[in-house]
Structures are given as C-alpha cells and as structure tokens.
Design a protein around this motif. Structure first.
Motif, PDB file in Angstrom:
ATOM      1  N   CYS A  62      31.126  32.477  54.798  1.00 60.04           N
ATOM      2  CA  CYS A  62      32.298  32.654  55.670  1.00 60.04           C
ATOM      3  C   CYS A  62      32.404  34.114  56.118  1.00 60.04           C
ATOM      4  CB  CYS A  62      33.566  32.228  54.946  1.00 60.04           C
ATOM      5  SG  CYS A  62      33.695  32.780  53.263  1.00 60.04           S
ATOM      6  N   ASP A  63      33.309  34.360  57.071  1.00 56.87           N
ATOM      7  CA  ASP A  63      33.542  35.732  57.535  1.00 56.87           C
ATOM      8  C   ASP A  63      34.537  36.436  56.612  1.00 56.87           C
ATOM      9  OD1 ASP A  63      32.008  35.012  59.730  1.00 56.87           O
ATOM     10  OD2 ASP A  63      33.767  34.468  60.949  1.00 56.87           O
ATOM     11  N   TYR A  64      35.548  35.670  56.189  1.00 51.81           N
ATOM     12  CA  TYR A  64      36.614  36.234  55.353  1.00 51.81           C
ATOM     13  C   TYR A  64      36.963  35.244  54.249  1.00 51.81           C
ATOM     14  CZ  TYR A  64      37.198  39.521  59.158  1.00 51.81           C
ATOM     15  OH  TYR A  64      36.962  40.481  60.100  1.00 51.81           O
ATOM     16  N   ILE A  65      37.414  35.791  53.123  1.00 54.70           N
ATOM     17  CA  ILE A  65      37.908  34.938  52.029  1.00 54.70           C
ATOM     18  C   ILE A  65      39.386  35.258  51.830  1.00 54.70           C
ATOM     19  CG2 ILE A  65      37.760  34.426  49.554  1.00 54.70           C
ATOM     20  CD1 ILE A  65      34.799  35.222  49.690  1.00 54.70           C
ATOM     21  N   ILE A  66      40.200  34.206  51.766  1.00 55.30           N
ATOM     22  CA  ILE A  66      41.635  34.420  51.535  1.00 55.30           C
ATOM     23  C   ILE A  66      41.975  33.817  50.166  1.00 55.30           C
ATOM     24  CG2 ILE A  66      43.947  34.237  52.515  1.00 55.30           C
ATOM     25  CD1 ILE A  66      41.943  35.447  54.523  1.00 55.30           C
ATOM     26  N   GLY A  67      42.484  34.644  49.274  1.00 54.65           N
ATOM     27  CA  GLY A  67      42.861  34.181  47.936  1.00 54.65           C
ATOM     28  C   GLY A  67      44.308  33.718  47.934  1.00 54.65           C
ATOM     29  N   CYS A  68      44.477  32.387  47.972  1.00 56.25           N
ATOM     30  CA  CYS A  68      45.833  31.795  47.949  1.00 56.25           C
ATOM     31  C   CYS A  68      45.960  30.973  46.676  1.00 56.25           C
ATOM     32  CB  CYS A  68      46.035  30.872  49.150  1.00 56.25           C
ATOM     33  SG  CYS A  68      46.022  31.705  50.732  1.00 56.25           S
ATOM     34  N   ASP A  69      45.355  31.441  45.591  1.00 55.18           N
ATOM     35  CA  ASP A  69      45.210  30.600  44.406  1.00 55.18           C
ATOM     36  C   ASP A  69      46.200  30.915  43.303  1.00 55.18           C
ATOM     37  OD1 ASP A  69      43.870  33.003  44.308  1.00 55.18           O
ATOM     38  OD2 ASP A  69      42.140  32.257  43.206  1.00 55.18           O
ATOM     39  N   GLY A  70      47.367  31.420  43.678  1.00 55.68           N
ATOM     40  CA  GLY A  70      48.462  31.542  42.720  1.00 55.68           C
ATOM     41  C   GLY A  70      48.231  32.643  41.694  1.00 55.68           C
ATOM     42  N   PHE A  71      49.199  32.771  40.798  1.00 53.17           N
ATOM     43  CA  PHE A  71      49.220  33.890  39.851  1.00 53.17           C
ATOM     44  C   PHE A  71      48.019  33.873  38.895  1.00 53.17           C
ATOM     45  CE2 PHE A  71      50.924  35.901  35.899  1.00 53.17           C
ATOM     46  CZ  PHE A  71      51.009  37.178  36.416  1.00 53.17           C
ATOM     47  N   HIS A  72      47.570  32.657  38.510  1.00 57.13           N
ATOM     48  CA  HIS A  72      46.489  32.577  37.521  1.00 57.13           C
ATOM     49  C   HIS A  72      45.125  32.347  38.174  1.00 57.13           C
ATOM     50  CE1 HIS A  72      49.393  32.603  34.296  1.00 57.13           C
ATOM     51  NE2 HIS A  72      50.085  31.672  34.946  1.00 57.13           N
ATOM     52  N   GLY A  73      45.041  32.502  39.479  1.00 57.83           N
ATOM     53  CA  GLY A  73      43.809  32.174  40.198  1.00 57.83           C
ATOM     54  C   GLY A  73      42.680  33.165  39.960  1.00 57.83           C
ATOM     55  N   VAL A  74      41.551  32.848  40.584  1.00 58.82           N
ATOM     56  CA  VAL A  74      40.331  33.627  40.352  1.00 58.82           C
ATOM     57  C   VAL A  74      40.220  34.820  41.320  1.00 58.82           C
ATOM     58  CG1 VAL A  74      38.929  32.182  41.910  1.00 58.82           C
ATOM     59  CG2 VAL A  74      37.827  33.347  40.015  1.00 58.82           C
ATOM     60  N   SER A  75      40.911  34.771  42.450  1.00 59.93           N
ATOM     61  CA  SER A  75      40.701  35.786  43.500  1.00 59.93           C
ATOM     62  C   SER A  75      41.058  37.187  43.008  1.00 59.93           C
ATOM     63  CB  SER A  75      41.549  35.466  44.731  1.00 59.93           C
ATOM     64  OG  SER A  75      41.253  34.186  45.192  1.00 59.93           O
ATOM     65  N   ARG A  76      42.306  37.326  42.535  1.00 59.97           N
ATOM     66  CA  ARG A  76      42.730  38.664  42.099  1.00 59.97           C
ATOM     67  C   ARG A  76      41.850  39.149  40.946  1.00 59.97           C
ATOM     68  NH1 ARG A  76      47.404  37.504  40.392  1.00 59.97           N
ATOM     69  NH2 ARG A  76      47.154  37.898  38.177  1.00 59.97           N
ATOM     70  N   GLN A  77      41.486  38.218  40.068  1.00 60.51           N
ATOM     71  CA  GLN A  77      40.680  38.602  38.900  1.00 60.51           C
ATOM     72  C   GLN A  77      39.265  39.035  39.285  1.00 60.51           C
ATOM     73  OE1 GLN A  77      41.006  35.206  36.287  1.00 60.51           O
ATOM     74  NE2 GLN A  77      43.230  35.380  36.326  1.00 60.51           N
ATOM     75  N   SER A  78      38.837  38.695  40.511  1.00 61.23           N
ATOM     76  CA  SER A  78      37.484  39.061  40.944  1.00 61.23           C
ATOM     77  C   SER A  78      37.412  40.486  41.479  1.00 61.23           C
ATOM     78  CB  SER A  78      37.010  38.104  42.050  1.00 61.23           C
ATOM     79  OG  SER A  78      37.119  36.783  41.619  1.00 61.23           O
ATOM     80  N   ILE A  79      38.571  41.083  41.742  1.00 56.96           N
ATOM     81  CA  ILE A  79      38.585  42.446  42.284  1.00 56.96           C
ATOM     82  C   ILE A  79      38.407  43.430  41.119  1.00 56.96           C
ATOM     83  CG2 ILE A  79      39.987  44.162  43.526  1.00 56.96           C
ATOM     84  CD1 ILE A  79      41.426  41.800  44.886  1.00 56.96           C
ATOM     85  N   PRO A  80      37.503  44.421  41.273  1.00 59.32           N
ATOM     86  CA  PRO A  80      37.318  45.370  40.159  1.00 59.32           C
ATOM     87  C   PRO A  80      38.656  46.012  39.757  1.00 59.32           C
ATOM     88  CG  PRO A  80      35.717  45.762  41.917  1.00 59.32           C
ATOM     89  CD  PRO A  80      36.658  44.710  42.425  1.00 59.32           C
ATOM     90  N   LYS A  81      38.901  46.066  38.461  1.00 56.82           N
ATOM     91  CA  LYS A  81      40.186  46.557  37.933  1.00 56.82           C
ATOM     92  C   LYS A  81      40.523  47.968  38.428  1.00 56.82           C
ATOM     93  CE  LYS A  81      42.092  43.596  34.875  1.00 56.82           C
ATOM     94  NZ  LYS A  81      42.420  42.603  35.878  1.00 56.82           N
ATOM     95  N   ASP A  82      39.497  48.814  38.605  1.00 56.64           N
ATOM     96  CA  ASP A  82      39.786  50.200  39.005  1.00 56.64           C
ATOM     97  C   ASP A  82      40.071  50.325  40.500  1.00 56.64           C
ATOM     98  OD1 ASP A  82      37.187  49.531  39.639  1.00 56.64           O
ATOM     99  OD2 ASP A  82      36.452  51.582  39.443  1.00 56.64           O
ATOM    100  N   LYS A  83      40.044  49.202  41.228  1.00 58.04           N
ATOM    101  CA  LYS A  83      40.309  49.245  42.668  1.00 58.04           C
ATOM    102  C   LYS A  83      41.711  48.746  43.003  1.00 58.04           C
ATOM    103  CE  LYS A  83      36.143  50.524  43.816  1.00 58.04           C
ATOM    104  NZ  LYS A  83      35.941  51.959  43.971  1.00 58.04           N
ATOM    105  N   MET A  84      42.465  48.370  41.971  1.00 59.70           N
ATOM    106  CA  MET A  84      43.812  47.879  42.270  1.00 59.70           C
ATOM    107  C   MET A  84      44.787  48.349  41.196  1.00 59.70           C
ATOM    108  SD  MET A  84      43.307  43.912  41.349  1.00 59.70           S
ATOM    109  CE  MET A  84      42.947  43.377  39.716  1.00 59.70           C
ATOM    110  N   ARG A  85      46.072  48.262  41.545  1.00 61.86           N
ATOM    111  CA  ARG A  85      47.081  48.650  40.570  1.00 61.86           C
ATOM    112  C   ARG A  85      48.095  47.514  40.443  1.00 61.86           C
ATOM    113  NH1 ARG A  85      50.806  54.029  40.233  1.00 61.86           N
ATOM    114  NH2 ARG A  85      51.904  53.333  38.366  1.00 61.86           N
ATOM    115  N   GLU A  86      48.442  47.197  39.207  1.00 66.22           N
ATOM    116  CA  GLU A  86      49.412  46.110  38.985  1.00 66.22           C
ATOM    117  C   GLU A  86      50.751  46.693  38.553  1.00 66.22           C
ATOM    118  OE1 GLU A  86      47.520  43.510  36.154  1.00 66.22           O
ATOM    119  OE2 GLU A  86      46.151  42.715  37.683  1.00 66.22           O
ATOM    120  N   TYR A  87      51.819  46.141  39.103  1.00 66.36           N
ATOM    121  CA  TYR A  87      53.180  46.539  38.737  1.00 66.36           C
ATOM    122  C   TYR A  87      53.859  45.296  38.164  1.00 66.36           C
ATOM    123  CZ  TYR A  87      52.222  50.384  41.984  1.00 66.36           C
ATOM    124  OH  TYR A  87      51.665  51.462  42.619  1.00 66.36           O
TER     125      TYR A  87
END
Ligand code: FAD
Length: 390
Positions: free
Chosen positions: A152-177
């Motif tokens: 695909c051209d783009y991936i959209i993570g609409c898989d809720g709080f426990h989904g795989v999308s957010r967990q696939s992003i390297p931890k040092d590239k995001m910040r959680e509040y």
C-alpha cells in the motif's frame, strides 16, 4: 494484494475512513482481527457530536442515525439533591448532540461497506505493518494457514488502544502521556424505559453516577466503583440500589429497574501518544488517544482524526497536495488535547477521588457553584460537549 490505503482495525474509525475514501475513488483494505459479530457485540459510546453526525451523512451511512437517533438539546447535572439543566442548544446558538449507540453506528458502517463492495477482512490474525519508514510500506496477516501480504501507499492504524500499530513505532520516536484514575465505571444495560429523556450526570458523596440511554426502551446506567471491584460483586439489585442512592429523590423514585442485559466495568484512563504519524504510518482514534467516558469525547475525538486524514488523503490523491498529510499530527493533536482537557475536567468535577482532601472537596463544590452561576462558564461546558470545530 495491492491497495492505496491499508487500514488496521475495523472499529468505527477504520470503517468510517475506508467508506469516505471509497466514495472519493480511493482504494482501501481494512484488516480486522475479530469477527463482525464480535465487533458488533461491544457496547460502548452513545453520544455523537454534530461533526461526527455530518461525517456519517457524508459517508452515506447516516440515514438510520437520522431516523432512529435521538437529538438531545441538553443534559442535567445532579448534585446536592437537585438537578440543573445544561441547555446545549441555547448556550451554543443551536448545536445539539445525537444519542445513537456505537453498536448501531458500526452496523451502519458495515452495511455501507457491503453496499460498495468494500474490502473488510475479518479474523485477520497477526496483522503487522512493515517498512512504514520507507516509501513502500506493506501489511502482512494470516488467515488460517495462509500468509497474506498487502502492499500500500499508506498504513492507517485504527486498531484501538491495545492494537499493533502504535506498538510497532520505535519507542524512542514517540512520547506517551498518561493519567490513570483510581476508579472505574460499572455499567449496566437494561431493557427498561430510561428514567430521563436526557442524560443525568450525578455527583454524590458516595460517588459519581450517570443515567444514560440508547433508545426510548434501552437504558444505560453507570456508577463509579473502586478498581478492586468486579462485576460478580454487583448483583442487579445491589447496582440499582446504589445508583438510586446517588440520585435526587424524585429521579430515584421514578426509576424503572429491570434485569441487566450487559454489565461490565471500564477502568478510566487518559492517554495520548505524540506524534500521531511515523513515516507512512498514521494513527487515528483510540490507537493514539483515549479519555475517561465523562463528557463523551472518546468516539468523537476519533471522528476528528478521521476528518483530517480523509481530507489529507483526498488532497494527496486528487491534487498531489501533501500539506494535509504533513500537518496531520499537529492538527489532530491540537483538537485531541482539547478533548483530553474537557474529559479530565468533567471527571475531576463529578467524581469522588479516594485520596482527596477537604480542600479538594471545597474546590469541587466551588467549581460546580461557579458553573451554575455563570452563563459564560456554562457556555464553555456546552461548547465543548457539542464538539469544538474540526
Ligand atoms: C468499555 C468502553 C466504554 C466506552 N464508552 C464510551 C462512551 O460512553 N462514550 C464515548 O465517547 N466513548 C466511549 N468509549 C470510547 C469509544 O468506544 C472509542 O473511542 C471508539 O471505539 C474508538 O473507535 P476506534 O475505531 O478508534 O477504536 P476501537 O473501537 O477500539 O476499534 C479498534 C478495532 O481494531 C481491532 N484491532 C485491534 N487490534 C488489532 C490488530 N492487531 N489487528 C487488527 N485489528 C485489530 C479491534 O478488534 C477493533 O475492532 C468506550 C470505550 C470502551 C473500551
């Protein structure tokens, strides 16, 4: 398989985005981990702001919502044995909300996808996004013994709080509040006439309570409970007795009780991840942020993400204009944080916190007294409740 936009998650966010894009000639594939029946059994949100309703109509799935959903022009806050009305329509110059269950809305979205022969793959196991930091991302999943790849051209993570999308992003590239609240909501769905045609949010020394509804014959009631409680601790009789103790006498006396057809405890949490985009992976809805249900922002915050993404992707494919994709995370987060603030404020105003001091309690009482003594304070509450502009 090849598509333009690969969407992970067939909840309201994923389905709405795929339906809107399909109508503009953009190909999507939705990968959902559960069966359709399972997704449709989840009892969740029920209050839609007018911006969400407009998106449903634009997606050509708003007909039943407009026919069966109930327009609410206000709601009540009960405290100290009385209830006071927040007149949303008057305070916002004409805006209202629609009470229509998330289950029904999801059903309408599935039927909309079916009518257009949209591709929604259920029971997709082990979905994974790959190479989204390159220009050639792809998804993989399993179905039984078959391993499938979707380019695909783009991936959209609409898989809720426990989904795989957010967990696939390297931890040092995001910040959680995050803020976790020291209580949960015990909810009961009952096939009884709702005690009030408009929602009643109640604050009481024994804890918060909410009288909500899904239809004229389906009531949804909640009480604040300690996180240590389980559903088994609460028989229907005990639940209704506690609910009635937290409501003004006339409301409690008018309540028709009946057997629960669903009973569950939801812990309360505020959470945001920043940014909401990493390369060609975009997060939307509960995958990126959640709120306590006080103030009904959860599903409505998801809708604004979808609005921004929908327009950004249409601009990309029809005008080769990527400004919307570039600014997505910043724009979405600006509105998400306003929803976070409002949900936190309503939660703090109406709940009993186990560790609160006498001083905290006085502040809560003063906040409530100020609210009902100031048209400007009430207007601010109403403006946030019906939904800030996208
Ligand atoms: C118990 C509960 C009560 C709530 N009550 C309210 C309320 O009263 N008012 C309100 O406004 N909001 C409420 N919410 C929030 C509201 O329901 C959510 O904001 C809304 O569902 C968000 O939609 P979504 O599509 O982003 O996520 P979801 O509805 O969570 O959908 C995500 C989908 O992705 C699928 N999925 C997950 N992981 C994967 C994977 N690895 N691969 C493929 N698919 C996957 C899931 O099965 C699901 O179908 C509640 C939420 C919960 C959990």
């Amino acid at each position: 398989m090849r598509t333009q936009v690969g969407i992970i998650g067939g909840g309201p966010s994923g389905l709405l985005l795929s339906q809107l894009l399909h109508l503009r000639g953009i190909d999507t594939v939705v990968l959902e981990k559960h069966s359709r029946d399972y997704v449709l059994r989840r009892i969740r949100a029920g209050v839609l702001e007018h911006g969400f309703a407009a998106l449903m109509r634009e997606a050509k799935v708003g007909e039943r919502m407009d026919r069966e959903g109930q327009i609410h022009e206000g709601f009540y806050i009960a405290h100290d044995g009385i209830k006071e009305r927040v007149n949303l329509k008057e305070l916002t110059g004409g805006n209202t909300v629609i009470v229509y269950g998330q289950t029904e809305l999801t059903r309408d979205l599935y039927e909309g996808r079916d009518r257009l022969d949209g591709i929604v793959i259920h029971n997709a196991e082990d979905v994974k996004p790959h190479d989204f930091d390159t220009s050639r991302p792809y998804l993989t999943y399993r179905q039984g013994v078959d391993a499938v790849r979707v380019d695909c051209d783009y991936i959209i993570g609409c898989d809720g709080f426990h989904g795989v999308s957010r967990q696939s992003i390297p931890k040092d590239k995001m910040r959680e509040y995050e803020r976790v609240y020291p209580f949960g909501w015990l909810g009961v769905l009952s096939r009884t006439r709702p005690v009030s045609p408009e929602l009643i949010y109640a604050t009481h020394e024994r804890g918060f309570a909410l009288c909500s509804l899904r239809s004229p014959t389906l009531s949804r009631y909640y009480i604040q409970v300690p996180l240590t409680d389980s559903v088994e601790d609460w028989s229907d009789a005990k639940f209704f007795e506690e609910l009635q103790r937290r409501l003004p006498e006339d409301v409690a006396a008018a309540m028709i009780t009946g057997p629960s057809i669903e009973k569950s405890i939801a812990p309360l949490r505020s959470f945001v991840v920043e940014p909401m985009r990493f390369g060609r992976l975009f997060l939307a809805g509960d995958a990126a942020h959640i709120v306590p249900p006080t103030g009904a922002r959860g599903l409505n915050s998801a809708a604004s993400d979808i609005y921004y993404l929908y327009h950004a992707l249409v601009d990309h494919y029809t005008k080769r204009d990527d400004a919307g994709l570039e600014s997505y995370s910043r724009r979405a987060l600006a509105r998400v944080w306003k929803g976070q603030r409002f949900s936190w404020w309503m939660t703090a105003l109406l709940h009993r916190f186990p560790d609160s001091s006498a001083y905290d309690r006085r502040l809560q009482e003063t906040d409530l007294a100020y609210l009902f003594s100031s048209q400007k304070a009430l207007a601010s509450l109403a403006e946030n409740y019906v939904g800030l502009p996208f």
